[in-house]
Design a protein around this motif. Sequence first.
Motif, PDB file in Angstrom:
ATOM      1  N   ASP A  58     -16.814  42.121  -5.300  1.00  0.00           N
ATOM      2  CA  ASP A  58     -16.850  42.553  -6.701  1.00  0.00           C
ATOM      3  C   ASP A  58     -17.683  43.812  -6.851  1.00  0.00           C
ATOM      4  O   ASP A  58     -17.563  44.530  -7.845  1.00  0.00           O
ATOM      5  CB  ASP A  58     -17.422  41.441  -7.582  1.00  0.00           C
ATOM      6  N   VAL A  59     -18.550  44.048  -5.869  1.00  0.00           N
ATOM      7  CA  VAL A  59     -19.423  45.222  -5.892  1.00  0.00           C
ATOM      8  C   VAL A  59     -19.835  45.489  -4.445  1.00  0.00           C
ATOM      9  O   VAL A  59     -20.064  44.548  -3.687  1.00  0.00           O
ATOM     10  CB  VAL A  59     -20.641  44.973  -6.831  1.00  0.00           C
ATOM     11  N   THR A 103     -31.202  47.800  -3.000  1.00  0.00           N
ATOM     12  CA  THR A 103     -32.206  48.180  -4.001  1.00  0.00           C
ATOM     13  C   THR A 103     -33.359  48.879  -3.282  1.00  0.00           C
ATOM     14  O   THR A 103     -33.856  48.371  -2.276  1.00  0.00           O
ATOM     15  CB  THR A 103     -32.723  46.914  -4.720  1.00  0.00           C
ATOM     16  N   ASP A 157     -31.131  35.496  -4.899  1.00  0.00           N
ATOM     17  CA  ASP A 157     -30.548  36.826  -5.092  1.00  0.00           C
ATOM     18  C   ASP A 157     -29.032  36.674  -5.018  1.00  0.00           C
ATOM     19  O   ASP A 157     -28.478  36.293  -3.975  1.00  0.00           O
ATOM     20  CB  ASP A 157     -31.055  37.801  -4.021  1.00  0.00           C
ATOM     21  N   GLY A 160     -25.648  38.048  -4.550  1.00  0.00           N
ATOM     22  CA  GLY A 160     -25.176  39.268  -3.895  1.00  0.00           C
ATOM     23  C   GLY A 160     -26.366  39.836  -3.139  1.00  0.00           C
ATOM     24  O   GLY A 160     -26.953  40.841  -3.523  1.00  0.00           O
ATOM     25  N   ASP A 170     -24.238  35.683  -0.547  1.00  0.00           N
ATOM     26  CA  ASP A 170     -23.373  36.860  -0.412  1.00  0.00           C
ATOM     27  C   ASP A 170     -22.019  36.424   0.120  1.00  0.00           C
ATOM     28  O   ASP A 170     -21.922  35.494   0.922  1.00  0.00           O
ATOM     29  CB  ASP A 170     -23.999  37.910   0.521  1.00  0.00           C
ATOM     30  N   ILE A 171     -20.989  37.116  -0.327  1.00  0.00           N
ATOM     31  CA  ILE A 171     -19.626  36.755   0.074  1.00  0.00           C
ATOM     32  C   ILE A 171     -19.247  37.390   1.413  1.00  0.00           C
ATOM     33  O   ILE A 171     -18.278  36.981   2.049  1.00  0.00           O
ATOM     34  CB  ILE A 171     -18.638  37.166  -1.048  1.00  0.00           C
ATOM     35  N   LEU A 200     -20.644  34.402  -5.490  1.00  0.00           N
ATOM     36  CA  LEU A 200     -21.806  34.119  -6.348  1.00  0.00           C
ATOM     37  C   LEU A 200     -21.412  33.352  -7.609  1.00  0.00           C
ATOM     38  O   LEU A 200     -22.230  32.618  -8.176  1.00  0.00           O
ATOM     39  CB  LEU A 200     -22.554  35.419  -6.687  1.00  0.00           C
TER      40      LEU A 200
HETATM   41  C1  SAM Z   1     -25.282  46.233  -4.812  1.00  0.00           C
HETATM   42  S1  SAM Z   1     -25.424  45.111  -3.444  1.00  0.00           S
HETATM   43  C2  SAM Z   1     -27.031  44.408  -3.768  1.00  0.00           C
HETATM   44  C3  SAM Z   1     -27.693  43.880  -2.517  1.00  0.00           C
HETATM   45  C4  SAM Z   1     -29.098  43.285  -2.739  1.00  0.00           C
HETATM   46  N1  SAM Z   1     -29.097  42.302  -3.789  1.00  0.00           N
HETATM   47  C5  SAM Z   1     -30.081  44.357  -3.065  1.00  0.00           C
HETATM   48  O1  SAM Z   1     -30.430  44.445  -4.257  1.00  0.00           O
HETATM   49  O2  SAM Z   1     -30.507  45.112  -2.179  1.00  0.00           O
HETATM   50  C6  SAM Z   1     -24.275  43.825  -3.961  1.00  0.00           C
HETATM   51  C7  SAM Z   1     -24.010  42.740  -2.931  1.00  0.00           C
HETATM   52  O3  SAM Z   1     -23.149  41.785  -3.544  1.00  0.00           O
HETATM   53  C8  SAM Z   1     -22.240  41.292  -2.568  1.00  0.00           C
HETATM   54  N2  SAM Z   1     -21.078  40.760  -3.312  1.00  0.00           N
HETATM   55  C9  SAM Z   1     -20.074  41.432  -3.887  1.00  0.00           C
HETATM   56  N3  SAM Z   1     -19.232  40.596  -4.529  1.00  0.00           N
HETATM   57  C10 SAM Z   1     -19.727  39.342  -4.344  1.00  0.00           C
HETATM   58  C11 SAM Z   1     -19.321  38.041  -4.769  1.00  0.00           C
HETATM   59  N4  SAM Z   1     -18.242  37.838  -5.539  1.00  0.00           N
HETATM   60  N5  SAM Z   1     -20.080  36.985  -4.400  1.00  0.00           N
HETATM   61  C12 SAM Z   1     -21.193  37.160  -3.626  1.00  0.00           C
HETATM   62  N6  SAM Z   1     -21.607  38.362  -3.187  1.00  0.00           N
HETATM   63  C13 SAM Z   1     -20.906  39.447  -3.550  1.00  0.00           C
HETATM   64  C14 SAM Z   1     -21.960  42.471  -1.682  1.00  0.00           C
HETATM   65  O4  SAM Z   1     -21.522  42.055  -0.405  1.00  0.00           O
HETATM   66  C15 SAM Z   1     -23.328  43.182  -1.653  1.00  0.00           C
HETATM   67  O5  SAM Z   1     -24.075  42.780  -0.538  1.00  0.00           O
END
Ligand code: SAM
Length: 193
Positions: free
Chosen positions: A42-43, A48, A70, A72, A94-95, A123
Motif C-alpha cells: 500500500d506504500v 523514517t 509499528d 508497516g 510488515d507485508i 497491517l
Molecule cells: C514508509 S515505510 C515505513 C517504514 C517504517 N515504519 C519507518 O517508519 O521507518 C512503509 C512500510 O509499510 C510496508 N507496507 C506497505 N503496505 C503494507 C500493508 N498493507 N501491510 C503491512 N505493511 C505494509 C512497506 O513494506 C514498508 O516497509
Amino acid sequence: MSPVGRGRGWWGPRVRSAPLVGLLFVLIGLPAHAQSQAPSLDVPFVPTPAEAVSAMLKLAGVKQDDVVYDLGSGDGRIVIAAARQHGARGVGIDIDPARIAEGERNARAEGVANRVRFVRQDLFDADIRDATVVTLYLLPRLNQRLRPKLLAELKPGTRIVSYGFDMGDWVPERSVEVGSSAVHLWVIPRRPE
Ligand SMILES: C[S@@+](CC[C@H](N)C(=O)[O-])C[C@H]1O[C@@H](n2cnc3c(N)ncnc32)[C@H](O)[C@@H]1O
C-alpha cells in the motif's frame, strides 16, 4: 522539536512535503518487473529519519512497560529504537518478507531480539489489541482507512504517533515539527459506558 500547526504543502493544507515526496520518488523509481514481483504494498519502504524516530517515541512518552506496534515496520528501526532507547517491547508488522527478515537481522545486531518481534502480515488484518503505542509512517489515505480499526481495537489511553501525515478531521492532541515535517499524537478516548 517545536509545536506546529497544520502543514501547507502544494497538495493540500494538512500535509508537509518531505515524507510524501520521499515515498513518491521510491515508487516512481521502481522498475516495472520489480513492482510486479514484489508483494502488493500500500506504500513503499521509505525509512523514517533517526531524528524523527526519536521525536515520535518522545512525543508518545514511550516507557519500559509499553508495547510499541509499528504498522508497516520496514527495517524495524522504530521498534528497535523503542527497545534500545526506552526499554519497551516492540512488534513490527510488515507485508514484505524482505523487510521482516531485515528487521529481525537488525534486532539481533542491536541486541534487542528478546524484546522485539516481527510479523509478516497485512497491517489491516493485524491483531493490535496488545499495543499501548502505535507508530505510523504511511500515507494520508491509509491513515484515514486505518482510523476505524484503531478506534475499535485499541485500548483507551493507547497513544498513536504518525510521521508526516494526519488523520483528516481527527484533531491531534499535539504536533511537533522535526525538520520540515510534522509528527502528530492522538490518544484513544474512553468509550461511552
Ligand atoms: C514508509 S515505510 C515505513 C517504514 C517504517 N515504519 C519507518 O517508519 O521507518 C512503509 C512500510 O509499510 C510496508 N507496507 C506497505 N503496505 C503494507 C500493508 N498493507 N501491510 C503491512 N505493511 C505494509 C512497506 O513494506 C514498508 O516497509
